[in-house]
Motif scaffolding. Structure first.
Motif, PDB file in Angstrom:
ATOM      1  N   ILE A 114       0.857  -1.190   0.000  1.00 23.94           N
ATOM      2  CA  ILE A 114       0.000   0.000   0.000  1.00 23.94           C
ATOM      3  C   ILE A 114       0.892   1.238   0.000  1.00 23.94           C
ATOM      4  O   ILE A 114       1.801   1.349   0.823  1.00 23.94           O
ATOM      5  CB  ILE A 114      -0.927   0.011   1.231  1.00 23.94           C
ATOM      6  CG1 ILE A 114      -1.705  -1.307   1.313  1.00 23.94           C
ATOM      7  CG2 ILE A 114      -1.854   1.220   1.199  1.00 23.94           C
ATOM      8  CD1 ILE A 114      -2.400  -1.545   2.632  1.00 23.94           C
ATOM      9  N   ARG A 115       0.612   2.151  -0.877  1.00 24.13           N
ATOM     10  CA  ARG A 115       1.405   3.371  -1.015  1.00 24.13           C
ATOM     11  C   ARG A 115       0.860   4.465  -0.105  1.00 24.13           C
ATOM     12  O   ARG A 115      -0.348   4.699  -0.060  1.00 24.13           O
ATOM     13  CB  ARG A 115       1.353   3.841  -2.475  1.00 24.13           C
ATOM     14  CG  ARG A 115       2.362   4.871  -2.802  1.00 24.13           C
ATOM     15  CD  ARG A 115       3.680   4.197  -3.019  1.00 24.13           C
ATOM     16  NE  ARG A 115       4.644   5.150  -3.506  1.00 24.13           N
ATOM     17  CZ  ARG A 115       5.931   5.060  -3.288  1.00 24.13           C
ATOM     18  NH1 ARG A 115       6.405   4.054  -2.612  1.00 24.13           N
ATOM     19  NH2 ARG A 115       6.756   5.937  -3.755  1.00 24.13           N
ATOM     20  N   LEU A 116       1.769   5.121   0.639  1.00 27.14           N
ATOM     21  CA  LEU A 116       1.424   6.291   1.438  1.00 27.14           C
ATOM     22  C   LEU A 116       1.860   7.521   0.655  1.00 27.14           C
ATOM     23  O   LEU A 116       3.048   7.696   0.365  1.00 27.14           O
ATOM     24  CB  LEU A 116       2.134   6.244   2.795  1.00 27.14           C
ATOM     25  CG  LEU A 116       1.884   7.433   3.728  1.00 27.14           C
ATOM     26  CD1 LEU A 116       0.427   7.440   4.200  1.00 27.14           C
ATOM     27  CD2 LEU A 116       2.829   7.384   4.917  1.00 27.14           C
ATOM     28  N   HIS A 117       0.902   8.348   0.278  1.00 28.22           N
ATOM     29  CA  HIS A 117       1.175   9.537  -0.533  1.00 28.22           C
ATOM     30  C   HIS A 117       0.514  10.741   0.117  1.00 28.22           C
ATOM     31  O   HIS A 117      -0.711  10.763   0.278  1.00 28.22           O
ATOM     32  CB  HIS A 117       0.645   9.329  -1.951  1.00 28.22           C
ATOM     33  CG  HIS A 117       0.862  10.484  -2.861  1.00 28.22           C
ATOM     34  ND1 HIS A 117       2.111  10.869  -3.293  1.00 28.22           N
ATOM     35  CD2 HIS A 117      -0.012  11.351  -3.413  1.00 28.22           C
ATOM     36  CE1 HIS A 117       1.989  11.923  -4.082  1.00 28.22           C
ATOM     37  NE2 HIS A 117       0.705  12.233  -4.165  1.00 28.22           N
ATOM     38  N   ARG A 118       1.343  11.701   0.517  1.00 29.98           N
ATOM     39  CA  ARG A 118       0.847  12.927   1.157  1.00 29.98           C
ATOM     40  C   ARG A 118      -0.093  12.620   2.323  1.00 29.98           C
ATOM     41  O   ARG A 118      -1.161  13.216   2.463  1.00 29.98           O
ATOM     42  CB  ARG A 118       0.174  13.833   0.142  1.00 29.98           C
ATOM     43  CG  ARG A 118       1.142  14.330  -0.909  1.00 29.98           C
ATOM     44  CD  ARG A 118       0.491  15.265  -1.867  1.00 29.98           C
ATOM     45  NE  ARG A 118       1.483  15.699  -2.856  1.00 29.98           N
ATOM     46  CZ  ARG A 118       1.193  16.371  -3.926  1.00 29.98           C
ATOM     47  NH1 ARG A 118      -0.054  16.737  -4.176  1.00 29.98           N
ATOM     48  NH2 ARG A 118       2.134  16.715  -4.769  1.00 29.98           N
ATOM     49  N   GLY A 119       0.310  11.645   3.132  1.00 23.76           N
ATOM     50  CA  GLY A 119      -0.451  11.294   4.325  1.00 23.76           C
ATOM     51  C   GLY A 119      -1.643  10.394   4.100  1.00 23.76           C
ATOM     52  O   GLY A 119      -2.358  10.052   5.047  1.00 23.76           O
ATOM     53  N   ALA A 179       4.589   6.068  14.223  1.00 26.11           N
ATOM     54  CA  ALA A 179       5.818   5.785  14.961  1.00 26.11           C
ATOM     55  C   ALA A 179       7.067   6.144  14.161  1.00 26.11           C
ATOM     56  O   ALA A 179       8.097   6.508  14.724  1.00 26.11           O
ATOM     57  CB  ALA A 179       5.860   4.309  15.353  1.00 26.11           C
ATOM     58  N   ASN A 180       6.965   6.053  12.836  1.00 19.79           N
ATOM     59  CA  ASN A 180       8.106   6.345  11.972  1.00 19.79           C
ATOM     60  C   ASN A 180       8.047   7.751  11.375  1.00 19.79           C
ATOM     61  O   ASN A 180       8.894   8.103  10.561  1.00 19.79           O
ATOM     62  CB  ASN A 180       8.186   5.296  10.858  1.00 19.79           C
ATOM     63  CG  ASN A 180       8.610   3.952  11.390  1.00 19.79           C
ATOM     64  OD1 ASN A 180       9.724   3.784  11.841  1.00 19.79           O
ATOM     65  ND2 ASN A 180       7.687   2.993  11.383  1.00 19.79           N
ATOM     66  N   ARG A 181       7.041   8.530  11.780  1.00 19.14           N
ATOM     67  CA  ARG A 181       6.866   9.897  11.279  1.00 19.14           C
ATOM     68  C   ARG A 181       6.903   9.933   9.750  1.00 19.14           C
ATOM     69  O   ARG A 181       7.571  10.744   9.134  1.00 19.14           O
ATOM     70  CB  ARG A 181       7.894  10.847  11.890  1.00 19.14           C
ATOM     71  CG  ARG A 181       7.717  10.992  13.397  1.00 19.14           C
ATOM     72  CD  ARG A 181       8.664  11.968  14.041  1.00 19.14           C
ATOM     73  NE  ARG A 181      10.060  11.627  13.996  1.00 19.14           N
ATOM     74  CZ  ARG A 181      10.655  10.722  14.772  1.00 19.14           C
ATOM     75  NH1 ARG A 181       9.962  10.066  15.655  1.00 19.14           N
ATOM     76  NH2 ARG A 181      11.942  10.482  14.678  1.00 19.14           N
ATOM     77  N   MET A 182       6.161   9.022   9.144  1.00 20.41           N
ATOM     78  CA  MET A 182       6.094   8.911   7.694  1.00 20.41           C
ATOM     79  C   MET A 182       4.949   9.750   7.156  1.00 20.41           C
ATOM     80  O   MET A 182       3.876   9.801   7.769  1.00 20.41           O
ATOM     81  CB  MET A 182       5.875   7.451   7.289  1.00 20.41           C
ATOM     82  CG  MET A 182       6.964   6.526   7.717  1.00 20.41           C
ATOM     83  SD  MET A 182       6.480   4.809   7.450  1.00 20.41           S
ATOM     84  CE  MET A 182       8.066   4.014   7.542  1.00 20.41           C
ATOM     85  N   THR A 183       5.167  10.366   6.009  1.00 22.63           N
ATOM     86  CA  THR A 183       4.094  11.161   5.415  1.00 22.63           C
ATOM     87  C   THR A 183       3.951  10.944   3.914  1.00 22.63           C
ATOM     88  O   THR A 183       2.863  11.070   3.377  1.00 22.63           O
ATOM     89  CB  THR A 183       4.323  12.666   5.649  1.00 22.63           C
ATOM     90  OG1 THR A 183       5.592  13.027   5.108  1.00 22.63           O
ATOM     91  CG2 THR A 183       4.260  13.016   7.128  1.00 22.63           C
ATOM     92  N   ASP A 184       5.039  10.625   3.231  1.00 20.92           N
ATOM     93  CA  ASP A 184       4.986  10.594   1.773  1.00 20.92           C
ATOM     94  C   ASP A 184       6.103   9.715   1.221  1.00 20.92           C
ATOM     95  O   ASP A 184       7.133   9.526   1.853  1.00 20.92           O
ATOM     96  CB  ASP A 184       5.145  12.019   1.235  1.00 20.92           C
ATOM     97  CG  ASP A 184       4.706  12.156  -0.220  1.00 20.92           C
ATOM     98  OD1 ASP A 184       3.875  11.349  -0.672  1.00 20.92           O
ATOM     99  OD2 ASP A 184       5.196  13.068  -0.893  1.00 20.92           O
ATOM    100  N   GLY A 185       5.853   9.164   0.030  1.00 21.65           N
ATOM    101  CA  GLY A 185       6.885   8.370  -0.633  1.00 21.65           C
ATOM    102  C   GLY A 185       7.191   7.078   0.093  1.00 21.65           C
ATOM    103  O   GLY A 185       8.322   6.620   0.104  1.00 21.65           O
ATOM    104  N   VAL A 186       6.169   6.471   0.701  1.00 22.50           N
ATOM    105  CA  VAL A 186       6.379   5.282   1.523  1.00 22.50           C
ATOM    106  C   VAL A 186       5.578   4.112   0.961  1.00 22.50           C
ATOM    107  O   VAL A 186       4.426   4.261   0.557  1.00 22.50           O
ATOM    108  CB  VAL A 186       5.963   5.555   2.991  1.00 22.50           C
ATOM    109  CG1 VAL A 186       6.052   4.296   3.831  1.00 22.50           C
ATOM    110  CG2 VAL A 186       6.816   6.659   3.579  1.00 22.50           C
ATOM    111  N   HIS A 187       6.209   2.959   0.935  1.00 20.50           N
ATOM    112  CA  HIS A 187       5.555   1.708   0.551  1.00 20.50           C
ATOM    113  C   HIS A 187       5.302   0.932   1.840  1.00 20.50           C
ATOM    114  O   HIS A 187       6.242   0.594   2.553  1.00 20.50           O
ATOM    115  CB  HIS A 187       6.464   0.903  -0.384  1.00 20.50           C
ATOM    116  CG  HIS A 187       5.928  -0.451  -0.705  1.00 20.50           C
ATOM    117  ND1 HIS A 187       4.995  -0.666  -1.684  1.00 20.50           N
ATOM    118  CD2 HIS A 187       6.184  -1.657  -0.154  1.00 20.50           C
ATOM    119  CE1 HIS A 187       4.708  -1.954  -1.743  1.00 20.50           C
ATOM    120  NE2 HIS A 187       5.419  -2.575  -0.813  1.00 20.50           N
TER     121      HIS A 187
END
Length: 154
Positions: free
Chosen positions: A62-67, A107-115
């Motif tokens: 699942i792609r995380l794009h702009r939150g 927990a990883n402070r992820m917001t964008d460009g994440v698989h």
């Protein structure tokens, strides 16, 4: 850059849709494993896990794009359909799986460009055999988030 030069640059592998730039954040990422967030180095799966032994499980990328988790409902639909097809009780609801994804992201402070990789296996086997009746533990859930920005094509 020629195709031959690009293949050399990529270490002998031709370019594909999964080529990504290295990202140092992936070295310290926290992984959700069975209800706990653990450092990458501590995220372990038993060699008797049915997913490892015989590929017995389901997963979604699942792609995380702009939150936003893109097409989350469709991914969860497919995950549950796949589990039903192989007689696998995921053991968690859609809301619980979504919470696991969101906890990993937060927990990883992820917001964008994440698989995000969501994986469910049948569980630990008593012995290395494909028969589902030989499973002795419930289905573990794992969520991995990795920063993945596409490598430029040229």
């Amino acid at each position: 850059m020629t195709r031959r030069a690009l293949v050399r640059y990529l270490g002998g592998m031709p370019a594909g849709t999964h080529n990504a730039l290295p990202d140092p954040r992936n070295e310290t990422v926290l992984i959700y494993v069975d209800g706990e967030l653990v450092p990458r180095a501590e995220a372990k799966v038993s060699v008797f896990d049915s997913g490892f032994l015989v590929g017995d499980g389901v997963w979604e990328g699942i792609r995380l794009h702009r939150g936003v988790l893109l097409h989350l409902d469709e991914h969860l639909d497919r995950l549950f359909q796949g589990a039903r097809a192989i007689g696998l009780d995921i053991g968690l609801s859609r809301a619980e799986l979504t919470a696991a994804l969101r906890a990993t992201i937060a927990a990883n402070r992820m917001t964008d460009g994440v698989h995000m990789r969501l994986m469910i296996t049948r569980g630990i086997k008593h012995t290395p055999a494909p028969d589902p009746r030989l499973t002795v533990g419930g289905p573990p859930a794992a969520v991995i988030g990795a920063a993945r920005w596409a490598r430029p094509r040229w």
